[in-house]
Design an enzyme around this catalytic site. Sequence first.
Site, PDB file in Angstrom:
ATOM      1  N   GLY A 161       0.777  -1.206  -0.086  1.00  0.00           N
ATOM      2  CA  GLY A 161      -0.036   0.041  -0.149  1.00  0.00           C
ATOM      3  C   GLY A 161       0.765   1.247  -0.162  1.00  0.00           C
TER       4      GLY A 161
ATOM      5  N   GLY B  40       1.570   2.969  -2.789  1.00  0.00           N
ATOM      6  CA  GLY B  40       1.249   3.600  -3.697  1.00  0.00           C
ATOM      7  C   GLY B  40       1.944   3.322  -4.973  1.00  0.00           C
ATOM      8  N   SER B  41       2.006   2.109  -5.355  1.00  0.00           N
ATOM      9  CA  SER B  41       2.928   1.729  -6.623  1.00  0.00           C
ATOM     10  C   SER B  41       2.315   2.383  -7.983  1.00  0.00           C
ATOM     11  CB  SER B  41       2.945   0.370  -6.660  1.00  0.00           C
ATOM     12  OG  SER B  41       1.913  -0.459  -6.606  1.00  0.00           O
ATOM     13  N   SER B  42       0.881   2.404  -7.973  1.00  0.00           N
ATOM     14  CA  SER B  42       0.229   2.645  -9.076  1.00  0.00           C
ATOM     15  C   SER B  42       0.502   4.238  -9.393  1.00  0.00           C
ATOM     16  CB  SER B  42      -1.407   2.470  -8.991  1.00  0.00           C
ATOM     17  OG  SER B  42      -1.699   1.099  -8.938  1.00  0.00           O
TER      18      SER B  42
ATOM     19  N   ALA C  52       2.785   6.272  -8.198  1.00  0.00           N
ATOM     20  CA  ALA C  52       4.158   6.440  -8.352  1.00  0.00           C
ATOM     21  C   ALA C  52       4.372   6.100  -9.942  1.00  0.00           C
ATOM     22  CB  ALA C  52       5.082   5.591  -7.534  1.00  0.00           C
TER      23      ALA C  52
ATOM     24  N   ASP D 170      -0.991  10.867  -2.607  1.00  0.00           N
ATOM     25  CA  ASP D 170       0.133   9.666  -2.832  1.00  0.00           C
ATOM     26  C   ASP D 170       0.781  10.312  -4.220  1.00  0.00           C
ATOM     27  OD1 ASP D 170      -2.500   9.628  -4.148  1.00  0.00           O
ATOM     28  OD2 ASP D 170      -2.329   7.336  -3.956  1.00  0.00           O
TER      29      ASP D 170
END
Length: 321
Positions: A106, A108-110, A112, A153
């Site tokens: 969680g 925040g890979s999307s 980023a 994010d």
Amino acid sequence: MITVSAPGKLMLFGEHAVVYDRPCLATAVDQRMFVSIDKLEEKTLELEALDVEVIGYKKPLEDLGKGDIPKGARFIEAVLKRLIAKHPIKGGLRVETRSEFSSTYGFGSSSASTVCLVKAFSEVFGTGFSKKQIFDFAYGAVLDVQGKGSGYDVAAATYGGTIYFMTGGETIEPIEVDGLPLVVGYSGVKVDTVQLIDEVAERAKNYPEVVARIYDGIAGVVELAKERLMSHDWTSLGELMNINEGYLSSLGVEGTKLATMIYAAREAGAYGAKLSGAGIGDCMIALVPKDKKQDVAEAIEGAGGEVVDLSVHVEGVRVEK
Ligand code: MEV
């Protein structure tokens, strides 16, 4: 070919309230997403995103955003569609994404990777986007895909460091922080942020005035926490974490697993501890005196959590090569 990276994030104070025009404090963590892009002659998007199981994905640029899109490709498609609508390109793009961290944490890979793609596009096509423009493109794409979210994010991935952030990027203020002594614990429980935002909104329907006061209370905590963060008053910052956690508990997003980890951390000597993010699962954070770091980490593990070793306040989106 150009490679760009952006950091993941941790919410420090203000989750949920920040969806409703209140401020929050967030910090960038040294778990980075990497995106490489290359121009193609053909007007297509080619995408390789192994960590989200997108392999050999190909789509004509004119079809971006249409049809059945695999989950791991949605943000990339949405942001590329926005970019080429404003800045048409001749051919197509090959995009490869790689993550230093598991998307399950969680962090925040999307968001980023969306930020990375905007920055990489800016470099390759010479559009010279400012940080605010990168934020606006990426946040627009996040809203296209998930319909809600404060955008903090996206801001953390773009600006890096530690930020005081207001819903939708109305304010994005870098805060100077030195050596924030955090221990981060992952609960092992995966959560769907949008679903949790919806659940809180559903509960709020029955008690709108009460919930508005809770959000105002959280906003008050954020303002004080900003001051304490800047003056490095960790004792007070820890107490504010506990107060913020109380508000989150009253919104129904604490969850048994996180609560167990949070109370264990406090009992082991943390200045304070709270959940970080949407709640119920994902991560918790504890602010700790140096000599208690090990005790708190062991207590979190004893409560069934996984301690994630990371640094905070790291650099935002940047070109790697
Ligand atoms: C999730 O990480 C934090 C929330 O406040 C949602 C958001 O700010 O977009 C619950």
